[in-house]
Design a protein around this motif. Structure first.
Motif, mmCIF file in Angstrom:
data_model
loop_
_atom_site.group_PDB
_atom_site.id
_atom_site.type_symbol
_atom_site.label_atom_id
_atom_site.label_comp_id
_atom_site.label_asym_id
_atom_site.label_seq_id
_atom_site.Cartn_x
_atom_site.Cartn_y
_atom_site.Cartn_z
ATOM 1 N N ARG A 91 17.314 44.383 72.764
ATOM 2 C CA ARG A 91 18.038 43.341 73.396
ATOM 3 C C ARG A 91 19.350 42.401 72.782
ATOM 4 O O ARG A 91 20.158 42.693 72.895
ATOM 5 N N VAL B 88 28.769 44.419 74.150
ATOM 6 C CA VAL B 88 28.586 43.067 74.389
ATOM 7 C C VAL B 88 29.719 42.064 74.103
ATOM 8 O O VAL B 88 30.538 41.680 74.588
ATOM 9 N N ILE C 9 22.445 36.213 69.600
ATOM 10 C CA ILE C 9 22.791 37.840 69.845
ATOM 11 C C ILE C 9 24.586 37.744 69.714
ATOM 12 O O ILE C 9 24.927 38.736 69.175
ATOM 13 N N GLY D 242 22.565 44.365 73.213
ATOM 14 C CA GLY D 242 23.307 44.106 73.516
ATOM 15 C C GLY D 242 22.616 44.837 75.035
ATOM 16 O O GLY D 242 22.459 45.032 76.555
ATOM 17 N N ASP D 243 20.969 45.330 75.438
ATOM 18 C CA ASP D 243 20.521 46.879 76.044
ATOM 19 C C ASP D 243 19.407 45.661 76.760
ATOM 20 O O ASP D 243 18.454 46.016 76.545
ATOM 21 N N VAL D 244 19.703 44.289 77.448
ATOM 22 C CA VAL D 244 18.498 44.010 77.959
ATOM 23 C C VAL D 244 18.050 44.057 79.662
ATOM 24 O O VAL D 244 16.981 43.568 79.951
ATOM 25 N N LYS D 245 18.916 45.089 80.203
ATOM 26 C CA LYS D 245 18.328 45.111 81.635
ATOM 27 C C LYS D 245 17.411 46.750 81.522
ATOM 28 O O LYS D 245 16.387 46.661 82.541
ATOM 29 N N LYS E 46 29.929 37.185 79.787
ATOM 30 C CA LYS E 46 28.929 37.480 78.287
ATOM 31 C C LYS E 46 27.450 37.262 78.258
ATOM 32 O O LYS E 46 26.728 38.104 77.817
ATOM 33 N N GLY F 176 20.891 34.510 74.505
ATOM 34 C CA GLY F 176 21.676 35.071 74.647
ATOM 35 C C GLY F 176 22.854 34.608 73.695
ATOM 36 O O GLY F 176 23.294 35.336 73.325
ATOM 37 N N SER G 163 25.438 37.008 81.143
ATOM 38 C CA SER G 163 24.617 38.728 81.153
ATOM 39 C C SER G 163 23.586 39.118 80.545
ATOM 40 O O SER G 163 23.697 40.095 80.522
ATOM 41 N N ILE G 164 23.418 38.427 79.109
ATOM 42 C CA ILE G 164 22.633 38.815 78.453
ATOM 43 C C ILE G 164 21.149 38.056 78.936
ATOM 44 O O ILE G 164 20.128 37.891 79.319
ATOM 45 N N SER H 210 17.382 38.724 80.734
ATOM 46 C CA SER H 210 15.772 37.902 79.737
ATOM 47 C C SER H 210 15.231 36.939 80.737
ATOM 48 O O SER H 210 13.899 36.718 81.090
#
Length: 458
Positions: free
Chosen positions: A390, A457, A83, A393-396, A247, A80, A250-251, A255
């Motif tokens: 990731r 993000v 990123i 920001g596309d971690v979900k 923020k 996180g 959230s990452i 992960s």
């Protein structure tokens, strides 16, 4: 019929790309070396402890299964950090990058300290809850090893965060050097404390603790210098910035969940393999070591890709991020092909030198042959693009997909094949191949859709 394009070459400014080939190699090579050396050093560490006796190696193995889960949390928080900071740097906003780094430092120190105190106070109940009734000698050694390694949690957390700051800035060489020195100190410490002073498991744990303190002190001593790209100093003046911490988490949290699911899945698979007998267990253990070895270099490329894509996304150069994802997938494929070939050639000598029985060695060779065939076909697309996504920001999506394929392919399919169909340890790898294949398809579709690049993000 519309042509599928991996990236739009007409939108690339070839003369002003963010990373030249030389810069990519300078970033990626130290990460690959660090990953590879850490793997070798970990094996050497285990071998040294094994000389103390079966109770000692059992204690280290049991406690490390807990420690790995904890360290995965710190690794996720470090991801996180990398990123967020790389995106700010890509935007050219060093001040926000430094502030993000300060908040990451505060967050990981707080979380790791609380976790450390909890594990120290409740280590007895935790060990009995997870492992049940084990031999008294094993439990005594486990209590000592868990106490000292739990004290080291804040230091390994800080080093993971500090290393992420350097990699986000494009400097992967410095954390590699610290890691190599630390591993060397750990082995030297083991030699002195275990063999010289006859301290056994306590010596192994103290050596680990001192090496982790060394890592944290060195990296943060250098981060305080004003000539660094990312600077973290004036520690007592750091105050929590909860929106920014949100923020980062959230990452980091998705992960961490993804990494945690992977570890729990490994334990579930291990329980099924344990029913197959000693030969199968030994063959599976050796195969896992060799398979990890032939993927470690490509994982290093994936870690480096996070910095590259993060900076591109921060600069608003989405097409360039797509270009680098395709390019580094190509690099990873070359590394996988070479490493699979090397591991295949080394398998027989390694099983012979390890003194494995003929049945175990034969089973191991069968599984390595299957891995050598399948891994170059699907592994890269199953894992490398995910690092880039990731970083955007596309971690979900990665968390949900990885958890589903883990439990339905690796775990459920493996358990079904072993317990209902009478398969041997090859069932583990059939489940693994199914997992890799579904991940490769899903991440390829996700990449082509472009949805991963439209997530904000910062």
């Amino acid at each position: 019929m519309q042509k599928i394009r991996l990236y739009d070459a007409t939108k690339l400014d070839r003369e002003h790309m963010m990373f030249s080939n030389k810069q990519l190699i300078t970033l990626l090579l130290p990460i690959m070396v660090e990953q590879l050396l850490n793997s070798f050093m970990g094996m050497a560490d285990t071998m040294m402890v094994s000389n103390v006796g079966s109770a000692a190696i059992s204690a280290v193995s049991l406690v490390d299964s807990i420690n790995v889960l904890v360290i995965q949390v710190f690794t996720a928080l470090g991801a996180g950090a990398a990123i967020i900071c790389s995106q700010y740097l890509g935007r050219g906003d060093r001040e926000s990058s430094n502030e993000a780094a300060r908040q990451v430092t505060l967050s990981v120190l707080t979380i790791s300290t609380v976790l450390s105190i909890f594990c120290i106070i409740f280590r007895g109940p935790l060990l009995h809850l997870i492992f049940g009734q084990v031999e008294e000698a094993v439990m005594d050694n486990s209590m000592i090893y868990f106490l000292l390694t739990a004290i080291s949690f804040p230091f390994i957390a800080l080093f993971d965060a500090g290393g992420a700051f350097y990699r986000a800035a494009g400097n992967s060489r410095f954390p590699m050097m610290i890691s190599v020195l630390s591993n060397g100190l750990n082995i030297a410490g083991n030699a002195v404390l275990i063999f010289g002073l006859k301290m056994g498991v306590e010596g192994a744990a103290l050596s680990t603790l001192f090496s982790r303190i060394f890592c944290a002190v060195v990296i943060f001593w250098n981060l305080r210098k004003p000539d660094q790209v990312i600077v973290v100093n004036h520690y007592l003046k750091i105050r929590p910035n909860f929106p920014l911490i949100g923020k980062i988490l959230s990452i980091g949290i998705p992960s961490g969940i993804e990494n945690g699911m992977f570890q729990f899945g490994k334990l579930a698979i291990q329980s099924s393999v344990s029913t197959l007998g000693t030969a199968a267990i030994a063959a599976q253990a050796m195969t896992i070591i060799l398979e990890n070895l032939n993927g470690i270099g490509a994982i290093g490329i994936g870690i480096g890709l996070m910095t590259v894509v993060g900076q591109c996304i921060g600069a608003g150069k989405v097409e360039e991020a797509r270009y680098y994802m395709v390019k580094l997938c190509g690099y990873a494929e070359i590394v996988i092909l070479i490493s699979c070939a090397v591991v295949f050639l080394l398998t027989k000598p390694v099983t012979f030198l390890a003194g494995m029985e003929a049945e175990s060695a034969s089973l191991c060779m069968e599984m390595i042959i299957a891995i050598t065939i399948v891994k170059p076909i699907v592994w890269v697309l199953a894992f490398i693009p995910a690092y880039g996504m990731r970083a955007a920001g596309d971690v979900k999506f990665s968390m949900i997909l990885s958890s589903l394929t883990m439990w339905f392919c690796r775990v459920a399919l493996c358990v079904y094949l072993i317990r209902s169909c009478g398969f041997g340890p090859m069932a583990v790898w059939i489940g693994m191949f199914a997992d890799w294949t579904l991940r490769a398809i899903a991440f390829s579709v996700r990449y082509l859709s472009g949805r991963w690049s439209r997530i904000h993000v910062i």
